[in-house]
Write a protein that holds these residues in place. Structure first.
Motif, PDB file in Angstrom:
ATOM      1  N   ILE A   6      11.653   4.328  -5.299  1.00 58.44           N
ATOM      2  CA  ILE A   6      12.834   4.978  -5.863  1.00 58.44           C
ATOM      3  C   ILE A   6      12.347   5.649  -7.133  1.00 58.44           C
ATOM      4  N   GLU A   7      12.087   6.957  -7.040  1.00 52.70           N
ATOM      5  CA  GLU A   7      11.615   7.676  -8.232  1.00 52.70           C
ATOM      6  C   GLU A   7      12.279   9.044  -8.367  1.00 52.70           C
ATOM      7  N   ILE A   8      13.189   9.343  -7.446  1.00 46.47           N
ATOM      8  CA  ILE A   8      13.995  10.558  -7.551  1.00 46.47           C
ATOM      9  C   ILE A   8      15.429  10.077  -7.803  1.00 46.47           C
ATOM     10  N   ASN A  49       8.130   5.726 -13.871  1.00 46.01           N
ATOM     11  CA  ASN A  49       7.453   6.860 -14.533  1.00 46.01           C
ATOM     12  C   ASN A  49       8.066   8.177 -14.067  1.00 46.01           C
ATOM     13  N   ASP A  50       8.129   8.341 -12.741  1.00 45.08           N
ATOM     14  CA  ASP A  50       8.714   9.580 -12.224  1.00 45.08           C
ATOM     15  C   ASP A  50      10.232   9.562 -12.355  1.00 45.08           C
ATOM     16  N   LEU A  51      10.850   8.399 -12.163  1.00 42.63           N
ATOM     17  CA  LEU A  51      12.316   8.354 -12.268  1.00 42.63           C
ATOM     18  C   LEU A  51      12.736   8.839 -13.663  1.00 42.63           C
ATOM     19  N   ASP A  81       8.874  16.422 -18.454  1.00 43.20           N
ATOM     20  CA  ASP A  81       7.535  16.241 -17.880  1.00 43.20           C
ATOM     21  C   ASP A  81       6.851  15.014 -18.479  1.00 43.20           C
ATOM     22  N   ARG A  82       6.403  14.097 -17.628  1.00 51.23           N
ATOM     23  CA  ARG A  82       5.782  12.867 -18.123  1.00 51.23           C
ATOM     24  C   ARG A  82       4.449  13.124 -18.813  1.00 51.23           C
ATOM     25  N   MET A  83       3.883  14.329 -18.624  1.00 49.30           N
ATOM     26  CA  MET A  83       2.606  14.655 -19.262  1.00 49.30           C
ATOM     27  C   MET A  83       2.815  15.317 -20.631  1.00 49.30           C
ATOM     28  N   VAL A 136       0.871  -1.182   0.000  1.00 46.70           N
ATOM     29  CA  VAL A 136       0.000   0.000   0.000  1.00 46.70           C
ATOM     30  C   VAL A 136       0.902   1.225   0.000  1.00 46.70           C
ATOM     31  N   ARG A 137       0.689   2.095  -0.953  1.00 40.85           N
ATOM     32  CA  ARG A 137       1.482   3.330  -0.975  1.00 40.85           C
ATOM     33  C   ARG A 137       0.710   4.431  -0.267  1.00 40.85           C
ATOM     34  N   THR A 138       1.402   5.164   0.594  1.00 36.35           N
ATOM     35  CA  THR A 138       0.738   6.283   1.266  1.00 36.35           C
ATOM     36  C   THR A 138       0.504   7.397   0.240  1.00 36.35           C
ATOM     37  N   LEU A 139      -0.340   8.347   0.617  1.00 34.68           N
ATOM     38  CA  LEU A 139      -0.828   9.347  -0.348  1.00 34.68           C
ATOM     39  C   LEU A 139       0.283   9.956  -1.190  1.00 34.68           C
ATOM     40  N   ASP A 140       0.082   9.914  -2.501  1.00 31.20           N
ATOM     41  CA  ASP A 140       1.034  10.541  -3.424  1.00 31.20           C
ATOM     42  C   ASP A 140       0.298  11.690  -4.097  1.00 31.20           C
ATOM     43  N   ALA A 141       0.111  12.760  -3.353  1.00 28.53           N
ATOM     44  CA  ALA A 141      -0.662  13.889  -3.894  1.00 28.53           C
ATOM     45  C   ALA A 141       0.288  14.983  -4.348  1.00 28.53           C
ATOM     46  N   VAL A 179       6.196  20.419  -3.073  1.00 23.55           N
ATOM     47  CA  VAL A 179       5.828  19.597  -1.913  1.00 23.55           C
ATOM     48  C   VAL A 179       4.823  18.553  -2.392  1.00 23.55           C
ATOM     49  N   ARG A 180       5.298  17.398  -2.755  1.00 24.50           N
ATOM     50  CA  ARG A 180       4.411  16.311  -3.206  1.00 24.50           C
ATOM     51  C   ARG A 180       4.868  15.001  -2.575  1.00 24.50           C
ATOM     52  N   GLY A 181       3.989  13.987  -2.644  1.00 32.69           N
ATOM     53  CA  GLY A 181       4.327  12.681  -2.079  1.00 32.69           C
ATOM     54  C   GLY A 181       4.601  12.769  -0.596  1.00 32.69           C
TER      55      GLY A 181
END
Ligand code: PEP
Ligand code: MG
Length: 546
Positions: free
Chosen positions: A405-407, A429-431, A439-441, A316-321, A342-344
């Motif tokens: 591990i995404e940074i 995706n973020d890595l 930007d992934r978008m 379970v991943r905690t909020l990634d907002a 300030v995310r994740g």
């Protein structure tokens, strides 16, 4: 007929009539003042009536909850208090009608939010009505996904996660977006729903008379026609034979597990034979929440997702907002560069109580469901952050803590991070977006976000090596893991589990079973020695063929 090419992100071919997703409306300006405020005020009621009438017509065609929701929204559009307040704003303050309805509706929404509970949940409906009346005043289509009356191909600039989350796969034949990349949430959700999708299709919104479309989610080709095109839904991919045991041909275990964001995803993943869940994106349960859900509400929502995996491993991943996944109830303000903001897990440093409540809910759901729950944090940059998180997880009585591990800094510190936690999971995706500063978008940068980029594979190799040395699990839960050709390479780089959309589970499981681990290591070495994604694909393929 015009032919366009984008990036195919969800497999399959489909065709049918086009339905456009209108862009969000800009905030209406307070100027210029109307020359005749009385006439301007008189425009509001007919616009509101027209919106209500359309909603009542839709309500008449459906049953049950949908009918009740549409009728309530229609009644809201005709609310005499809302309309008279807006009219007064026009006459007393000389505001244009769209601005007046904007301000009056916002006042109502704020009051509902302040009332809390059920009332607060209605605030979003008032905003929906507001945008519909403003669109009516401007004579344009209201924003968001239109109500589909027949199976259609959706054309959009991009889709917000909240838009895609409740798409009906029975009515949406395919998705085509002008923006977005292979790891954008549009792509992830399209794959989860099994709908063909092509993103980054430059110029697709400029086709003014688009009536029908043919979409190929494999080649990325989209044909737009000025005439009707027969409806053809994508064929479900032929079932792949897989024995359900995640392992290479010589029996080296590599767990094949699923990424989920809802109970429906979890049930579909269990049906597809996933051995567990490698990433439960908890924020997907709360995209529309105006207030932080109570611990009990969270516990019940998580239990529903975990139940199909009783006795099996679930991460379970905690909020990634933040950034591409804003959560209204976190009230995060405006940041100049949200993907670097300030995310994740960073949200929790200032508000640890929020994290603790979520951990309490996860612990409760673990006990209720009987799943073997581990918890991991998103967007961790340093070993100190990982240690801070692990301590809170253990204090909540949960047995296993890990981090994503995404940074890039986290990948480079993998040995220290792994020393502080029980496992890591690589979010490719973020890595990729942070390694390539792409930007992934952004459709124009899709090539840089290709998971076969050798520079990305080199970072994954470093993390895999650290996992081997410390004897701790290294998962991959980004979209990279859903590519059957890449799956073996990731295993060769040291991934001990691969987590992907449920629909990809059998194909990845079968691909792993095709070769022994030594062959995958060779394929990984060959891919690492290249300098482009195309070369990496080719090198891995020929290593496996030899
Ligand atoms: C990732 O970044 O690779 C990942 C799995 O997380 P998300 O896609 O939810 O950001
Ligand atoms: Mg991520």
């Amino acid at each position: 007929m015009s032919r366009l090419t984008g990036v195919g992100v969800s497999s399959g071919r489909a065709s049918g009539p086009v339905a456009r997703v209108a862009d969000p409306l800009p905030e209406p300006p307070a100027t210029p003042a109307p020359t005749d405020p009385t006439a301007e005020a008189e425009r509001i009621r007919p616009a509101a009536d027209a919106v209500a009438e359309r909603l009542f017509q839709r309500a008449a065609r459906v049953e049950g909850d949908a009918k009740a929701v549409l009728e309530t929204t229609a009644a809201m559009a005709m609310d005499p208090a809302l309309i008279s307040q807006a009219e007064q704003q026009v006459t007393a303050r000389s505001l244009p009608a769209p601005r007046a309805i904007f301000e009056a509706a916002n006042g109502f929404a704020d009051a509902l939010r302040a009332a809390g509970g059920y009332m607060a949940e209605r605030a979003r409906d008032v905003q929906d009505v507001r945008d519909r009346i403003i669109a009516e005043l401007h004579g344009v289509t209201p924003p968001g996904v239109p109500e589909l009356e027949r199976p259609s191909v959706l054309l959009a600039r991009d889709l917000a996660p909240a838009d895609t989350a409740d798409l009906d796969p029975g009515l949406v034949l395919a998705l085509v977006t002008e923006e977005g990349g292979p790891t954008s949430h549009t792509a992830i959700l399209a794959r989860a729903l099994g709908i063909p999708a092509v993103v980054a299709v430059r110029g697709v919104l400029e086709a003014p008379d688009a009536v029908g479309a043919v979409v190929d989610g494999d080649s990325g080709e989209v044909e737009i026609s000025g005439e009707e095109v027969a409806v053809q839904a994508a064929e479900r991919a032929a079932a792949v034979e897989w024995n359900g045991i995640g392992a290479t041909a010589d029996g080296e275990p590599v767990k094949v597990i699923a990424n989920v964001g809802s109970a429906a995803d979890a049930r579909a993943a269990a049906d597809a034979g996933a051995q567990g869940i490698g990433l439960f994106r908890t924020e997907f349960c709360y995209l529309a929440a105006d207030d932080e859900p109570s611990v009990e509400t969270q516990r019940a929502a998580y239990r529903e997702v975990l139940e199909p995996f009783a006795g099996k491993p679930v991460v379970v991943r905690t909020l990634d907002a933040g950034a591409d996944k804003p959560l209204a109830f976190l009230d995060m303000g405006v940041e100049p560069n949200p993907a670097l903001g300030v995310r994740g897990l960073r949200v929790a440093f200032d508000r640890p109580d929020l994290l603790d409540r979520q951990l309490a809910a996860i612990a409760g759901a673990a006990a209720d469901s009987g799943a073997e729950v581990s918890v991991m944090a998103p967007m961790v940059a340093t070993a100190a952050e990982a240690a801070w998180f692990a301590e809170r997880v253990r204090a909540a009585g949960l047995p296993r803590a890990g981090v994503m591990i995404e940074i890039p800094a986290a990948a480079l510190s993998a040995p220290e991070i792994l020393a502080a936690v029980d496992f890591v999971s690589i979010g490719t995706n973020d890595l990729a977006q942070y390694v390539f500063a792409a930007d992934r978008m952004a459709g124009a940068l899709a090539e840089l976000n290709d998971p076969w980029q050798p520079a990305l594979l080199r970072l994954i190799a470093q993390v895999g090596e650290a996992g081997r040395e410390l004897g701790k699990p290294v998962g991959v839960c980004g979209e990279a893991a859903s590519d059957p050709q890449l799956a073996g390479v990731l295993a060769g780089l040291g991934a001990t589990s691969l987590s992907m959309a449920g629909a990809a589970v059998p194909a990845v499981g079968a691909a792993l079973a095709e070769h022994p681990m030594a062959a995958f290591r060779q394929a990984a070495e060959a891919a690492l020695a290249t300098s482009t994604p195309a070369e990496a694909r080719k090198a891995a393929k020929s290593a496996l063929a030899s």
